[in-house]
Enzyme design. Structure first.
Site, PDB file in Angstrom:
ATOM      1  N   THR A 213       0.831  -1.215   0.000  1.00  0.00           N
ATOM      2  CA  THR A 213       0.000   0.000   0.000  1.00  0.00           C
ATOM      3  C   THR A 213       0.865   1.264   0.000  1.00  0.00           C
ATOM      4  O   THR A 213       0.694   2.146  -0.852  1.00  0.00           O
ATOM      5  CB  THR A 213      -0.926  -0.009   1.241  1.00  0.00           C
ATOM      6  N   VAL A 214       1.800   1.349   0.941  1.00  0.00           N
ATOM      7  CA  VAL A 214       2.589   2.591   1.044  1.00  0.00           C
ATOM      8  C   VAL A 214       3.594   2.693  -0.106  1.00  0.00           C
ATOM      9  O   VAL A 214       3.753   3.760  -0.719  1.00  0.00           O
ATOM     10  CB  VAL A 214       3.297   2.689   2.422  1.00  0.00           C
TER      11      VAL A 214
ATOM     12  N   LYS B 232       3.840   4.215  18.643  1.00  0.00           N
ATOM     13  CA  LYS B 232       3.892   5.612  18.180  1.00  0.00           C
ATOM     14  C   LYS B 232       4.179   6.579  19.338  1.00  0.00           C
ATOM     15  O   LYS B 232       4.982   7.505  19.185  1.00  0.00           O
ATOM     16  CB  LYS B 232       2.586   5.956  17.469  1.00  0.00           C
TER      17      LYS B 232
ATOM     18  N   ILE C 268       0.356  13.295   8.770  1.00  0.00           N
ATOM     19  CA  ILE C 268       0.473  14.499   9.619  1.00  0.00           C
ATOM     20  C   ILE C 268       1.937  14.803   9.898  1.00  0.00           C
ATOM     21  O   ILE C 268       2.673  13.917  10.344  1.00  0.00           O
ATOM     22  CB  ILE C 268      -0.229  14.293  10.991  1.00  0.00           C
TER      23      ILE C 268
ATOM     24  N   GLY D 292       0.729   9.038  10.167  1.00  0.00           N
ATOM     25  CA  GLY D 292       0.559   8.941   8.701  1.00  0.00           C
ATOM     26  C   GLY D 292       1.007  10.211   8.000  1.00  0.00           C
ATOM     27  O   GLY D 292       2.197  10.558   8.011  1.00  0.00           O
TER      28      GLY D 292
ATOM     29  N   LYS E  76       6.910   1.928  11.758  1.00  0.00           N
ATOM     30  CA  LYS E  76       6.884   2.314  13.188  1.00  0.00           C
ATOM     31  C   LYS E  76       7.453   1.242  14.104  1.00  0.00           C
ATOM     32  O   LYS E  76       8.066   1.556  15.124  1.00  0.00           O
ATOM     33  CB  LYS E  76       5.467   2.681  13.610  1.00  0.00           C
TER      34      LYS E  76
ATOM     35  N   VAL F  84       4.646   7.974  12.465  1.00  0.00           N
ATOM     36  CA  VAL F  84       3.621   8.406  13.437  1.00  0.00           C
ATOM     37  C   VAL F  84       2.685   9.386  12.748  1.00  0.00           C
ATOM     38  O   VAL F  84       3.130  10.335  12.102  1.00  0.00           O
ATOM     39  CB  VAL F  84       4.263   9.120  14.658  1.00  0.00           C
TER      40      VAL F  84
HETATM   41  N1  HSE Z   1      -3.180   0.539  11.572  1.00  0.00           N
HETATM   42  C1  HSE Z   1      -2.736   1.895  11.682  1.00  0.00           C
HETATM   43  C2  HSE Z   1      -3.918   2.787  12.042  1.00  0.00           C
HETATM   44  C3  HSE Z   1      -2.123   2.314  10.363  1.00  0.00           C
HETATM   45  O1  HSE Z   1      -5.062   2.318  11.997  1.00  0.00           O
HETATM   46  O2  HSE Z   1      -3.713   3.940  12.416  1.00  0.00           O
HETATM   47  C4  HSE Z   1      -1.293   3.560  10.430  1.00  0.00           C
HETATM   48  O3  HSE Z   1      -0.177   3.431  11.242  1.00  0.00           O
END
Ligand code: HSE
Length: 407
Positions: free
Chosen positions: A11-12, A200, A131, A129, A100, A127
């Site tokens: 995905t990323v 995180k 932001i 995403g 992370k 941490v």
């Molecule tokens: N599983 C994580 C969430 C993904 O729901 O925030 C992002 O780190």
């Protein structure tokens, strides 16, 4: 031109390729150099996807290519990401990551290796995403003594709690729905048990403390015990229940915890709903500051990774100093953490006797009622130490719920 290699086309990773392809003109302008994706590493093949032309299955190809300056590690998990990252840094390549687990476990060591090799280890996406929070902590907030950092750091659990609050649904039903929609993982343990948020807040606290905070030392509770009845009381109080990762500095010591907390209408994180994340920071000079946005998802997370790539390009042969020593930071004891507690227990019908029992144990409490909830007593305590609360509640049977309160 700067050549990069992307490790992992999930995905990323596919998001990183998409962001670089979509915004290449503005990204290259900001980086001051053209960024070229020379390799993508994955075990799988992607026939029909143009990425197949630059796909490799062997990390050594990337490691031994002197033209690759930056490695983007978006594989997740500790191994083989740890070995690949270490080898890349030792070979003089910067590494940008969203991982992370790896940052929380080996961040300090990898930063030190990066420093020794005059390259960079950057982890904005680990941490919150999309932001910006890591770079602000490292550069914009350096004038302050940070005395609190509290965040909604997990999008999946925030989505579940928001649905429970808005629709009055049960945890299991919302989780199932979230899995069907692809918001929650098939194995949701890391999210719903609070482990993801714990990693995180460990990263954020390490950066604020400048020393290693081990996530294993952080008391962590998930959201699996939160019920629709708890939300009925929260509603009466104009409050909500959020999974918070928090670190507060008292004296010279940080007290850290991950747990569901009932927060009141004036709490800065009350309106952070759905899959969004919010991070509240208090500095002794700046006062309060909030960071809000999409904490997960392909493109928001890729946006943060690409911002790190741009930073790495701008700092080729220069290490950006990040203060995070390998020395272990001593967290305050969980038992000494002070909180108010919301408690629901069975109404035994003893009336004055039971109220006296509660007063003797907890002192003055605030009783709370919720419409259409019967046969139970609910109250909020004054602030008390975790250890004192544990002793007091131990004497009670038929306790339905205990949630910390912040208002
Ligand atoms: N599983 C994580 C969430 C993904 O729901 O925030 C992002 O780190």
């Amino acid at each position: 031109m700067v050549n990069i290699a992307v490790l992992g086309y999930g995905t990323v990773g596919s998001g990183v390729v998409e962001v670089i392809n979509t915004n290449h003109d503005s990204i290259n302008k900001r980086a001051g150099k053209d960024i070229n994706i020379k390799y993508v590493l994955d075990l799988r093949d992607f026939e029909g996807d143009p990425v197949q032309e630059i796909l490799v299955h062997d990390f050594d190809v990337i490691l031994k290519d002197p033209e690759v300056n930056i490695v983007v590690e978006v594989m997740g998990g500790v191994e083989p990401a740890y070995t690949f990252t270490k080898d890349a840094l030792l070979a003089g390549k910067s590494v940008c990551t969203s991982n992370k687990e790896l940052v929380a476990k080996h961040g300090a060591e990898l930063l030190s290796i990066a420093r020794e090799n005059k390259v960079n280890y950057l982890f904005e996406a680990s941490v919150g995403g999309g932001i910006p929070i890591i770079r602000p902590l490292n550069s914009s907030l350096t004038a302050d003594e940070i005395t609190e950092i509290t965040g909604i750091l997990n999008g999946t659990t925030n989505y579940i709690l928001t649905e429970m609050s808005e629709k009055g649904s049960a945890f299991e039903d919302v989780l199932k729905d979230a899995q069907e929609k692809g918001y929650a993982e098939r194995n949701p343990e890391a999210d719903v048990e609070g482990y993801d948020a714990c990693r995180k807040i460990a990263i954020l606290t390490s950066l604020v403390a400048g020393e290693q905070v081990d996530y294993e030392d952080i008391h962590t509770e998930g959201i699996t015990k939160i019920t629709e009845t708890d939300f009925k009381y929260a509603k009466e109080l104009k409050a909500s229940i959020k999974l918070l990762g928090t670190s507060k500095k008292i004296g010279d010591t940080f007290y850290s915890m991950v747990a569901p907390v009932m927060i009141g209408p004036n709490h800065p994180l009350i309106s952070v709903n759905g899959v969004f994340n919010g991070i509240f920071v208090h500095g002794n000079v700046l006062d309060d500051v909030m960071f809000y946005g999409r904490g997960a998802g392909k493109l928001p997370t890729a946006s943060a990774v690409v911002s790190d790539i741009v930073d790495a390009v701008k700092h080729i042969n220069t290490n950006i100093i990040t203060i995070w020593a390998e020395k272990k930071s001593r967290l305050g004891k969980f038992e000494d953490f002070e909180n108010k507690f919301f408690v629901r227990l069975k109404d035994k019908g003893f009336e004055d006797d039971q109220l006296l029992e509660i007063k003797n144990a907890f002192g003055n409490v605030l009783y709370v009622k919720a419409s259409d909830v019967e046969d139970e007593l609910a109250f909020i305590t004054e602030p008390m130490k975790e250890s004192d609360f544990a002793k007091c509640i131990d004497g009670f049977e038929d306790v339905y719920s205990v949630i910390r309160v912040d208002f």
